[in-house]
Design an enzyme around this catalytic site. Structure first.
Site, PDB file in Angstrom:
ATOM      1  N   HIS A  32       0.859  -1.191   0.000  1.00 25.36           N
ATOM      2  CA  HIS A  32       0.000   0.000   0.000  1.00 25.36           C
ATOM      3  C   HIS A  32       0.888   1.231   0.000  1.00 25.36           C
ATOM      4  CE1 HIS A  32      -3.821   2.086   0.892  1.00 25.36           C
ATOM      5  NE2 HIS A  32      -3.121   2.842   1.713  1.00 25.36           N
ATOM      6  N   ASP A  34       1.163   5.105   0.186  1.00 26.57           N
ATOM      7  CA  ASP A  34       0.411   6.294   0.637  1.00 26.57           C
ATOM      8  C   ASP A  34       1.049   7.566   0.102  1.00 26.57           C
ATOM      9  OD1 ASP A  34      -0.262   4.558   3.601  1.00 26.57           O
ATOM     10  OD2 ASP A  34      -1.797   5.394   2.269  1.00 26.57           O
ATOM     11  N   HIS A  67      -2.552   4.730  -3.039  1.00 29.25           N
ATOM     12  CA  HIS A  67      -3.590   5.531  -2.390  1.00 29.25           C
ATOM     13  C   HIS A  67      -3.208   6.994  -2.524  1.00 29.25           C
ATOM     14  CE1 HIS A  67      -5.623   6.662   1.709  1.00 29.25           C
ATOM     15  NE2 HIS A  67      -6.234   7.208   0.671  1.00 29.25           N
ATOM     16  N   ASP A 179      -8.863   1.191   5.755  1.00 26.00           N
ATOM     17  CA  ASP A 179      -7.512   1.747   5.847  1.00 26.00           C
ATOM     18  C   ASP A 179      -7.344   2.701   7.026  1.00 26.00           C
ATOM     19  OD1 ASP A 179      -5.504   3.800   3.542  1.00 26.00           O
ATOM     20  OD2 ASP A 179      -5.024   2.737   5.410  1.00 26.00           O
ATOM     21  N   GLY A 180      -6.492   2.246   7.997  1.00 28.30           N
ATOM     22  CA  GLY A 180      -6.120   3.196   9.044  1.00 28.30           C
ATOM     23  C   GLY A 180      -6.356   2.663  10.443  1.00 28.30           C
ATOM     24  N   GLY A 181      -5.273   2.497  11.185  1.00 29.11           N
ATOM     25  CA  GLY A 181      -5.387   2.106  12.598  1.00 29.11           C
ATOM     26  C   GLY A 181      -5.769   0.660  12.802  1.00 29.11           C
ATOM     27  N   GLY A 201      -0.444  -0.607   8.453  1.00 32.65           N
ATOM     28  CA  GLY A 201       0.936  -0.124   8.411  1.00 32.65           C
ATOM     29  C   GLY A 201       1.595  -0.448   9.742  1.00 32.65           C
TER      30      GLY A 201
HETATM   31  C1  DX5 Z   1      -3.277   7.263   6.368  1.00 33.78           C
HETATM   32  C2  DX5 Z   1      -2.930   6.212   5.324  1.00 33.78           C
HETATM   33  C3  DX5 Z   1      -3.004   4.820   5.866  1.00 33.78           C
HETATM   34  C4  DX5 Z   1      -2.075   4.617   7.049  1.00 33.78           C
HETATM   35  C5  DX5 Z   1      -2.098   3.183   7.487  1.00 33.78           C
HETATM   36  O1  DX5 Z   1      -3.513   8.488   5.730  1.00 33.78           O
HETATM   37  O2  DX5 Z   1      -3.831   6.261   4.240  1.00 33.78           O
HETATM   38  O3  DX5 Z   1      -2.698   3.890   4.821  1.00 33.78           O
HETATM   39  O4  DX5 Z   1      -0.761   4.957   6.691  1.00 33.78           O
HETATM   40  O5  DX5 Z   1      -1.154   3.097   8.501  1.00 33.78           O
HETATM   41  P1  DX5 Z   1      -1.620   2.635   9.951  1.00 33.78           P
HETATM   42  O6  DX5 Z   1      -2.010   1.188   9.772  1.00 33.78           O
HETATM   43  O7  DX5 Z   1      -0.374   2.824  10.756  1.00 33.78           O
HETATM   44  O8  DX5 Z   1      -2.765   3.494  10.366  1.00 33.78           O
HETATM   45 ZN    ZN Z   2      -3.635   4.599   2.807  1.00 32.40          ZN
END
Ligand code: DX5
Ligand code: ZN
Length: 219
Positions: A32, A34, A67, A179-181, A201
């Site tokens: 992924h 970003d 993304h 996506d996220g957290g 991530g």
């Molecule tokens: C946030 C990104 C996510 C994020 C995911 O703007 O789009 O992809 O980096 O990372 P974690 O899993 O650490 O939230």
């Molecule tokens: Zn992302």
């Protein structure tokens, strides 16, 4: 079985090669990417993500899930197309004009790439129901875009549930990506809500054993 798309946002440049190899061995389904332009969101990751895509193209065949958290969407589609992404996802909120959004979605597909639409936590699914026929993926943000390592916003799981119900009722050929957290402790809630691709991530990169964590997240 869900697919895992590991975000490289939190990987430092001096660890990236080793991390790519380890994640490939651990069978991540996607990388992924970003992309942040410093306008749509505060941070700017463009140069680093271009560098990482260059390494990925030379090291692995695992597909790229790009993304774009950018305002000038077309510019960044053109910047990343040469890295043969499998998916390019753009933000609904980056467009004022629906026709421009539709043209941009078409442009991505015309370039032999799967197209995703992403919605921020405060954007309701009702805003995108009329374009579900023409996208492959809906990327539901479970944090406010712009940073890694944030806490999942629980109310976004209801959006995934709502969207999943709608997609099933209408028998749409769409994948829901979250996506996220997302980490090992909350991934089951996200899966039970209906997400089929899980972006993680920090939840993966901070773990000792990528194989184990990815296997567990997929179960
Ligand atoms: C946030 C990104 C996510 C994020 C995911 O703007 O789009 O992809 O980096 O990372 P974690 O899993 O650490 O939230
Ligand atoms: Zn992302």
């Amino acid at each position: 079985m869900v697919e895992i798309s590991t975000s490289l946002l939190g990987v430092k440049k001096d660890n990236i090669i080793k991390t790519i190899y380890n994640l490939e061995t651990a069978k991540t389904d996607y990388f992924h990417i970003d992309v942040m332009d410093g306008v749509f969101v505060k941070d700017n990751t463009v140069e680093r993500m271009v560098e990482y895509c260059d390494y990925l193209n030379n090291i692995t065949n695992i597909p790229l899930d790009v993304h774009l958290m950018v305002s000038d969407v077309r510019k960044y589609i053109d910047l990343f197309l040469p890295y043969n992404p499998n998916i390019i996802t753009i933000h609904y909120e980056a467009f004022k004009d629906k026709n421009k959004l539709l043209d941009t979605l078409d442009y991505i597909k015309l370039n032999n790439c799967k197209v995703g639409i992403s919605i921020k936590p405060n954007t309701d699914i009702s805003e995108i129901l009329d374009i579900l026929e023409i996208v492959h993926i809906v990327l539901v943000m479970t944090v406010e875009p712009g940073k890694g390592g944030q806490k999942l916003i629980n109310t976004t799981l209801n959006k995934i549930k709502q969207l999943s119900k709608y997609v099933k009722e209408k028998n749409l050929d769409i994948l829901i990506e979250a996506d996220g957290g997302i980490n090992i402790d909350n991934v089951n809630d996200v899966k039970e809500s209906g997400a089929e691709i899980i972006v993680s991530g920090t939840g993966i990169i901070s773990s000792e054993n990528y194989d184990e964590i990815i296997k567990k997240m997929k179960e």
